[in-house]
Design a protein around this motif. Structure first.
Motif, PDB file in Angstrom:
ATOM      1  N   MET A   1      -0.447   5.481   1.005  1.00  0.00           N
ATOM      2  CA  MET A   1       0.373   4.732   1.958  1.00  0.00           C
ATOM      3  C   MET A   1       1.234   3.702   1.218  1.00  0.00           C
ATOM      4  O   MET A   1       0.758   3.092   0.264  1.00  0.00           O
ATOM      5  N   LEU A   2       2.442   3.535   1.688  1.00  0.00           N
ATOM      6  CA  LEU A   2       3.374   2.598   1.051  1.00  0.00           C
ATOM      7  C   LEU A   2       2.919   1.156   1.293  1.00  0.00           C
ATOM      8  O   LEU A   2       2.496   0.812   2.385  1.00  0.00           O
ATOM      9  N   SER A   3       3.019   0.302   0.233  1.00  0.00           N
ATOM     10  CA  SER A   3       2.550  -1.089   0.386  1.00  0.00           C
ATOM     11  C   SER A   3       3.504  -1.892   1.276  1.00  0.00           C
ATOM     12  O   SER A   3       4.673  -1.519   1.459  1.00  0.00           O
ATOM     13  N   ASP A   4       2.999  -3.005   1.800  1.00  0.00           N
ATOM     14  CA  ASP A   4       3.814  -3.863   2.673  1.00  0.00           C
ATOM     15  C   ASP A   4       5.011  -4.459   1.925  1.00  0.00           C
ATOM     16  O   ASP A   4       6.047  -4.705   2.522  1.00  0.00           O
ATOM     17  N   GLN A   5       4.850  -4.693   0.604  1.00  0.00           N
ATOM     18  CA  GLN A   5       5.993  -5.226  -0.165  1.00  0.00           C
ATOM     19  C   GLN A   5       7.096  -4.174  -0.293  1.00  0.00           C
ATOM     20  O   GLN A   5       8.277  -4.487  -0.213  1.00  0.00           O
ATOM     21  N   SER A   6       6.684  -2.923  -0.532  1.00  0.00           N
ATOM     22  CA  SER A   6       7.691  -1.897  -0.841  1.00  0.00           C
ATOM     23  C   SER A   6       8.410  -1.379   0.399  1.00  0.00           C
ATOM     24  O   SER A   6       9.576  -0.994   0.328  1.00  0.00           O
ATOM     25  N   ARG A   7       7.701  -1.348   1.527  1.00  0.00           N
ATOM     26  CA  ARG A   7       8.272  -0.731   2.734  1.00  0.00           C
ATOM     27  C   ARG A   7       9.678  -1.257   3.078  1.00  0.00           C
ATOM     28  O   ARG A   7      10.620  -0.463   3.186  1.00  0.00           O
ATOM     29  N   PRO A   8       9.854  -2.616   3.217  1.00  0.00           N
ATOM     30  CA  PRO A   8      11.213  -3.072   3.585  1.00  0.00           C
ATOM     31  C   PRO A   8      12.262  -2.758   2.513  1.00  0.00           C
ATOM     32  O   PRO A   8      13.420  -2.479   2.839  1.00  0.00           O
ATOM     33  N   VAL A   9      11.827  -2.749   1.253  1.00  0.00           N
ATOM     34  CA  VAL A   9      12.790  -2.461   0.168  1.00  0.00           C
ATOM     35  C   VAL A   9      13.244  -1.002   0.257  1.00  0.00           C
ATOM     36  O   VAL A   9      14.435  -0.688   0.103  1.00  0.00           O
ATOM     37  N   ILE A  10      12.299  -0.102   0.528  1.00  0.00           N
ATOM     38  CA  ILE A  10      12.655   1.318   0.658  1.00  0.00           C
ATOM     39  C   ILE A  10      13.555   1.501   1.889  1.00  0.00           C
ATOM     40  O   ILE A  10      14.562   2.213   1.830  1.00  0.00           O
ATOM     41  N   GLU A  11      13.199   0.812   2.976  1.00  0.00           N
ATOM     42  CA  GLU A  11      14.034   0.911   4.183  1.00  0.00           C
ATOM     43  C   GLU A  11      15.480   0.517   3.890  1.00  0.00           C
ATOM     44  O   GLU A  11      16.422   1.163   4.326  1.00  0.00           O
ATOM     45  N   GLN A  12      15.617  -0.554   3.100  1.00  0.00           N
ATOM     46  CA  GLN A  12      16.972  -1.048   2.823  1.00  0.00           C
ATOM     47  C   GLN A  12      17.747  -0.156   1.847  1.00  0.00           C
ATOM     48  O   GLN A  12      18.966  -0.133   1.873  1.00  0.00           O
TER      49      GLN A  12
ATOM     50  N   MET B   1      13.321  12.444   0.298  1.00  0.00           N
ATOM     51  CA  MET B   1      12.741  13.069   1.500  1.00  0.00           C
ATOM     52  C   MET B   1      11.310  12.540   1.730  1.00  0.00           C
ATOM     53  O   MET B   1      10.913  12.238   2.853  1.00  0.00           O
ATOM     54  N   PHE B   2      10.567  12.457   0.634  1.00  0.00           N
ATOM     55  CA  PHE B   2       9.185  11.962   0.700  1.00  0.00           C
ATOM     56  C   PHE B   2       9.186  10.504   1.175  1.00  0.00           C
ATOM     57  O   PHE B   2       8.401  10.113   2.047  1.00  0.00           O
ATOM     58  N   ALA B   3      10.103   9.685   0.611  1.00  0.00           N
ATOM     59  CA  ALA B   3      10.187   8.267   0.997  1.00  0.00           C
ATOM     60  C   ALA B   3      10.500   8.151   2.480  1.00  0.00           C
ATOM     61  O   ALA B   3       9.891   7.336   3.190  1.00  0.00           O
ATOM     62  N   SER B   4      11.427   8.983   2.956  1.00  0.00           N
ATOM     63  CA  SER B   4      11.790   8.874   4.367  1.00  0.00           C
ATOM     64  C   SER B   4      10.610   9.285   5.249  1.00  0.00           C
ATOM     65  O   SER B   4      10.371   8.698   6.304  1.00  0.00           O
ATOM     66  N   HIS B   5       9.805  10.239   4.790  1.00  0.00           N
ATOM     67  CA  HIS B   5       8.607  10.626   5.541  1.00  0.00           C
ATOM     68  C   HIS B   5       7.598   9.474   5.576  1.00  0.00           C
ATOM     69  O   HIS B   5       6.965   9.215   6.604  1.00  0.00           O
ATOM     70  N   LEU B   6       7.463   8.761   4.456  1.00  0.00           N
ATOM     71  CA  LEU B   6       6.515   7.630   4.418  1.00  0.00           C
ATOM     72  C   LEU B   6       6.931   6.540   5.414  1.00  0.00           C
ATOM     73  O   LEU B   6       6.091   5.862   5.995  1.00  0.00           O
ATOM     74  N   LEU B   7       8.260   6.400   5.594  1.00  0.00           N
ATOM     75  CA  LEU B   7       8.735   5.375   6.541  1.00  0.00           C
ATOM     76  C   LEU B   7       8.461   5.800   7.989  1.00  0.00           C
ATOM     77  O   LEU B   7       8.038   4.991   8.804  1.00  0.00           O
ATOM     78  N   THR B   8       8.694   7.093   8.265  1.00  0.00           N
ATOM     79  CA  THR B   8       8.567   7.514   9.674  1.00  0.00           C
ATOM     80  C   THR B   8       7.137   7.901  10.046  1.00  0.00           C
ATOM     81  O   THR B   8       6.771   7.864  11.208  1.00  0.00           O
ATOM     82  N   HIS B   9       6.334   8.328   9.057  1.00  0.00           N
ATOM     83  CA  HIS B   9       4.940   8.722   9.319  1.00  0.00           C
ATOM     84  C   HIS B   9       4.041   7.967   8.340  1.00  0.00           C
ATOM     85  O   HIS B   9       3.547   8.555   7.369  1.00  0.00           O
ATOM     86  N   PRO B  10       3.808   6.662   8.575  1.00  0.00           N
ATOM     87  CA  PRO B  10       3.083   5.855   7.567  1.00  0.00           C
ATOM     88  C   PRO B  10       1.693   6.395   7.227  1.00  0.00           C
ATOM     89  O   PRO B  10       1.171   6.106   6.157  1.00  0.00           O
ATOM     90  N   ASP B  11       1.109   7.188   8.110  1.00  0.00           N
ATOM     91  CA  ASP B  11      -0.270   7.611   7.860  1.00  0.00           C
ATOM     92  C   ASP B  11      -0.409   8.987   7.214  1.00  0.00           C
ATOM     93  O   ASP B  11      -1.527   9.456   7.019  1.00  0.00           O
ATOM     94  N   GLY B  12       0.696   9.632   6.924  1.00  0.00           N
ATOM     95  CA  GLY B  12       0.523  10.987   6.386  1.00  0.00           C
ATOM     96  C   GLY B  12       1.574  11.347   5.355  1.00  0.00           C
ATOM     97  O   GLY B  12       2.537  10.610   5.144  1.00  0.00           O
ATOM     98  N   TYR B  13       1.353  12.478   4.719  1.00  0.00           N
ATOM     99  CA  TYR B  13       2.283  12.992   3.730  1.00  0.00           C
ATOM    100  C   TYR B  13       2.967  14.247   4.278  1.00  0.00           C
ATOM    101  O   TYR B  13       2.394  14.935   5.127  1.00  0.00           O
ATOM    102  N   PRO B  14       4.154  14.581   3.772  1.00  0.00           N
ATOM    103  CA  PRO B  14       4.798  15.839   4.208  1.00  0.00           C
ATOM    104  C   PRO B  14       4.133  17.028   3.511  1.00  0.00           C
ATOM    105  O   PRO B  14       4.559  17.458   2.437  1.00  0.00           O
ATOM    106  N   ASP B  15       3.080  17.547   4.129  1.00  0.00           N
ATOM    107  CA  ASP B  15       2.238  18.544   3.458  1.00  0.00           C
ATOM    108  C   ASP B  15       2.994  19.808   3.057  1.00  0.00           C
ATOM    109  O   ASP B  15       2.748  20.380   2.007  1.00  0.00           O
ATOM    110  N   GLU B  16       3.910  20.227   3.941  1.00  0.00           N
ATOM    111  CA  GLU B  16       4.633  21.470   3.671  1.00  0.00           C
ATOM    112  C   GLU B  16       5.472  21.342   2.390  1.00  0.00           C
ATOM    113  O   GLU B  16       5.482  22.221   1.534  1.00  0.00           O
TER     114      GLU B  16
END
Ligand code: HEM
Length: 392
Positions: A1-12, A64-79
């Motif tokens: 799971m993405l850390s609280d520090q990194s999440r807003p930076v990735i969003e931006q 793509m992986f980063a965008s999945h972490l933002l929209t689905h914080p609890d999972g990974y894009p398994d496919e």
């Protein structure tokens, strides 16, 4: 799971990083191959490097992986992870390769973003990279330990070469040493290393098709402008030894009793004959709608096998579309308007991207949910279909 520090930076920054990938990618590969030219000998495809869009698959998948972490914080894009891990394992990618890609990819990102690559931005993307790398390394480890042997490649001797269709050659390989053979699941591929005239090995993946027990058999459609298929067609001879990987690939036939649709175009026929062979061996009574499009009956690779397997299944039918039709063929590209696809069908597609997009839309229009449609892309996946597949 993405850390609280990194999440807003990735969003931006995800927008700008995704936008810059076409510029970052060439610089990443240039610097990596300058430092590690050996990676172009038996690991990376030189042709994929020449084709700019395909080379973007690796870096693009991190966005793509980063965008999945933002929209689905609890999972990974398994496919996504599974497809990449299978491809990596077929090429012998190891944990120690990840720091090399990291160094050159992040060097390229820093140079491209300039002042925008602040320590916070770099730290946040580092976190994304290593989350993805660790997930891939874990799946790859599982794939390696599931094999009957501990080697990435083993020697195989060319036992037979046969024309099957005017532009396709089927190659049968038998083991050239005592390395135990992992049984392949229908639909899987192997990586084959082919030595180029300049001495460099070039790896390519080929779907396994039915062949004699204890062998690996695959079909190669000739691309005269390609680097590897002309060598396999014209230069490789019976008796030659090639290095071949264990079988990998996660587009395999789902067990079940419901109806199946197997739609292919051109050399996309290869996983379909593997699936049909498996169904025949299981004495399956499933309803199987087999659809194939090609340029002409003469070009149709593995035609006799394809037709024979359909004939052996009690509830299978075959319909064909040919650009140059004969009696019994539909004229032109595949068109599902006259084919009733049951809404509970599992659908498998293999062929060029425009073909798969068109057939996928037509099948969805007939009421089949997107999650029941699987497809095999021959070549790097640009993930174009994945977004659509999730939305459907
Ligand atoms: C292919 C992602 C690390 C070697 C790919 C593909 C993706 C990808 C998306 C295309 C798969 C397909 O659709 O066929 C990643 C990510 C990595 C990573 C996200 C790190 C987190 C590595 C490493 C190596 C490597 C460490 C080895 C040095 C390759 C090769 C291919 C490939 C050789 C085949 C495509 C080609 O030849 O151009 N990777 N990869 N990758 N990857 Fe990776």
């Amino acid at each position: 799971m993405l850390s609280d520090q990194s999440r807003p930076v990735i969003e931006q920054t995800i927008g700008v990083v995704a936008e810059r990938i076409p510029f970052i990618t060439p610089e990443f590969y240039r610097s990596m191959f300058e430092a590690r030219p050996d990676l172009l000998d038996g690991m990376f495809s030189r042709s994929n490097q020449k084709n700019g869009t395909q080379a973007q698959a690796l870096a693009g998948s991190i966005a793509m992986f980063a965008s999945h972490l933002l929209t689905h914080p609890d999972g990974y894009p398994d496919e996504l992870l599974s497809r990449v891990a299978h491809k990596h394992a077929s090429l012998g990618v190891l944990p120690e390769h990840y720091p090399i890609v990291h160094e050159h990819l992040f060097g390229a990102i820093a140079r491209d973003l300039g002042d925008a690559a602040t320590p916070e931005v770099v730290a946040a993307w580092d976190e994304v990279y290593w989350l993805m790398a660790d997930a891939l390394i874990k799946i790859e480890k599982g794939l390696y330990t599931g094999q009957a042997n501990a080697v990435a490649f083993a020697p195989f001797r060319v036992a037979a070469k046969e024309r099957t269709g005017t532009t396709t050659t089927a190659i049968t390989l038998e083991p050239a040493d005592g390395t135990p053979l992992t049984p392949a699941v229908a639909g899987q591929y192997v990586t084959v290393q082919v030595r180029m005239p300049d001495g460099v090995e070039q790896p390519r993946q080929f779907t396994l098709v039915p062949g004699p027990d204890g062998t690996r058999r695959f079909a190669v459609r000739l691309d005269e402008r390609g680097e590897v298929t002309p060598v396999l067609h014209h230069d490789v001879r019976v008796g030659d030894v090639l290095q071949v990987s264990n079988p990998y690939g996660d587009v395999v036939l789902a067990e079940g009793e419901g109806p199946l649709v197997l739609a292919s175009a051109g050399i996309g026929v290869t996983p379909m004959v593997a699936f049909l062979d498996r169904l025949v061996r299981q004495e399956s009574t499933r309803r199987v709608i087999v659809l194939h499009a090609d340029r002409s009956a003469e070009e149709w690779a593995l035609r006799e096998l394809h037709e024979m397997l359909v004939a052996e299944l009690p509830n299978a039918t075959l319909e064909t579309w040919m650009e140059t039709p004969c009696e019994g063929d539909h004229d032109g590209f595949m068109d599902l308007s006259g084919v009733a696809v049951p809404a509970d069908a599992e659908v498998y597609l293999c062929g060029p991207l425009p073909f798969m997009k068109a057939v996928r839309s037509a099948v969805i229009a007939q009421g089949v949910p997107g999650r029941s449609i699987s497809y095999e892309i021959l070549g790097p996946d640009q993930w174009m279909l994945h977004d659509e597949a999730r939305d459907a």
